[in-house]
Scaffold this active site. Sequence first.
Site, PDB file in Angstrom:
ATOM      1  N   GLU A   1       0.818  -1.213   0.000  1.00  0.00           N
ATOM      2  CA  GLU A   1       0.000   0.000   0.000  1.00  0.00           C
ATOM      3  C   GLU A   1       0.859   1.273   0.000  1.00  0.00           C
ATOM      4  OE1 GLU A   1      -3.153   0.083  -0.363  1.00  0.00           O
ATOM      5  OE2 GLU A   1      -3.750   2.090   0.267  1.00  0.00           O
ATOM      6  N   ASP A   2       1.920   1.272   0.799  1.00  0.00           N
ATOM      7  CA  ASP A   2       2.624   2.532   1.057  1.00  0.00           C
ATOM      8  C   ASP A   2       4.027   2.657   0.470  1.00  0.00           C
ATOM      9  OD1 ASP A   2       0.446   3.330   2.468  1.00  0.00           O
ATOM     10  OD2 ASP A   2       1.248   2.774   4.422  1.00  0.00           O
TER      11      ASP A   2
END
Length: 704
Positions: free
Chosen positions: A76-77
């Site tokens: 996700e990051d």
Amino acid sequence: MFLISDLCEMLESYLEHDQVKEVYNAYLFGAEAHKGQHRLSGEPYIYHPIAVAQILAEQRMDHKTIIAAILHDVIEDTPTIKENISEMFGEDIAELVDGVSKLTQIQFETKAEQQAENIRKMMLAMTRDIRVILIKLADRLHNMRTLGHMRPDKKRRIARETLDIYVPIASRLGMNTLRVELEELGFKSMYPMRYAVLSEALKKARGNRKEIVSKIETAIKRRLFQEDLIGDVIGREKHLYSIYEKIKTRVSSLSEVFDVYAFRIVVDTVDGCYRTLGVVHNLYKPVPGKFKDYIAIPKTNGYQSLHTVLFGPYGVPIEVQIRTREMHTVAENGIAAHWRYKTGDAVGSTDHVRAREWLRNILEMQKSAGDSLEFIENLKIDLFPDEIYVFTPKGKIMEMPRGATAVDFAYAVHTDIGNSCVAVKIDRRLAPLRTPLWNGQHVEIITAPNARPNPAWLNFVITAKARSNIRHFLKNIQHDEAVNLGQRLMDKALAVFGTEFKDIPKRRMNKLLKQYGFKKPEELLADVGLGSRMAQLVARALVPEETAMTESSAGEPGSPTLTIKGTEGMLVNFAKCCHPIPGDSIVGFLSSGRGIVVHHDTCKNVGDFRKHPEKWIDVQWEEEIKGEFQVALRVDVSNQRGSLATIAASIADKGANIENVEMEEREGKYSTMNFILSVRDRQHLAQIIRHIHANRKVMRIARK
Ligand code: MN
């Protein structure tokens, strides 16, 4: 501050050393990926995933869950992709991390209760592996513990989401310890003032109660000792959030809540539970009608205990729960208790098997208790879903049966939408109306004012609502109306060729009417209006060849027998990119020079045609097809002398012709043969593939 060294030390107490080493490697990988990122508190980001892993390690989760927890935010990051993780840590862990990332991407809108229920269901439905949910819950718990640095409005939003979505999931999975902490933290962030007032009141009450609590505790302990029963007696306190809920819903007043004394007795055996019950009933009189046997009949999430209420000293009510240690672990950790890493597991017992075991255990408990069909139904829906959940353009979640298509969705939204739908955007890209929907997709139906339901839809819709509405519409359409509609559709289709229905030369019209078995043009128009014939195809048949097929040299002549419904007199070609054969699911594309080109509906080129939705048509195979169809087959074999001859013989055995074959060598040991075969249909092809597979030299067979 909880560090990686603390985590590893904790893991050493129940995991193999090699597994702990792998966890450490995951830490190095994660720390590198998150390098330079910080949390709002200013700490390096990696502290968060370590803390999440710690929460799961406290529940003694297996090493894959711990590793996935450490990596849960990298997809996700950070620029890391799923494949990087599967290369480093294997497919299972990559799937877990990917699953958590997908849940993170769901946009929550928790206004309506119904919506919240749908999101909960969707989260569970999207999750093949329940460990994904456990990681997500631990992630949420740590985020709730560290909310302090956020803006108040953001805090409240996250707290609301926690109470609406995550708390009920934790509760359904029986994870009480985690649920209670989420509730307390959620309550505190949602209503800081109420929390402060209640917690002050509780503190005061605690002081007043101290004496009586210890008096009851001592009495019970002494009596158990006299009866030779070994058990822990623990005084319990109500949690603030549950007190708040009780007061809010006016079930009880504050003083009523505080006037209840609660104890838990944990013993070694089930037998001990019932004997302990006898002891406490003997010590204090039971309140009639309050005894519940959740050991014989467990709660729906697997919870087991004996519950009773007693008249205590000075008439105060005492609530008592009696359970074994094992029941206690389940009561605290729910599904996670069944996921615990156990040393001495039988070889080959995988994590997955353990999760199934949990499910089976609970189902069996339910069955033996003869109770709660509803529970079994719920569990099936949640963990092994027959339903999918998709989003409307406004972000509302719709529940659909698995296999539902865009048309089913359109009718589910509203009958009028279904009746006038012409196209669909799935995840903002155009797709055919027959496309089956998947969990989490964003579906937008495009309607047109004059559009009508197409009878061909009946072949792929699966919901009763869509089916009955389409039937209803077709039944009620009047002959005149059908002619009218047919006229409009024909004129629209003929406009492409610069002409109109009334301008078609008589000779040409009559020829076609005769071919179709009609007497008057009205009959043809009515047929088109009723959707039995596709206007585009009729139009093709009506215009002179040279207009319709300016580049007719591009294709071979159409098959002499009809292979695709409604294409009488049309040039039909089968795409060379995907070689569809009877039985494949197909889609037609109107090409300016080559009549109608039929593609396999998963063909990668179909994607390019999405830009021209007006040119595709839903096509179907005729029921009985005679003829041969080309299909491309790739066969990977180990490089041995004579393998081509062997495989060619297998193909010939099954009555198929080899039209072409090319060989490529791969890394010396293996080679690939690319065949073009002529087959009758899918069944025929399946027989051939099975026959080739029987050959030991064959590594892999795939259609191209
Ligand atoms: Mn996170």
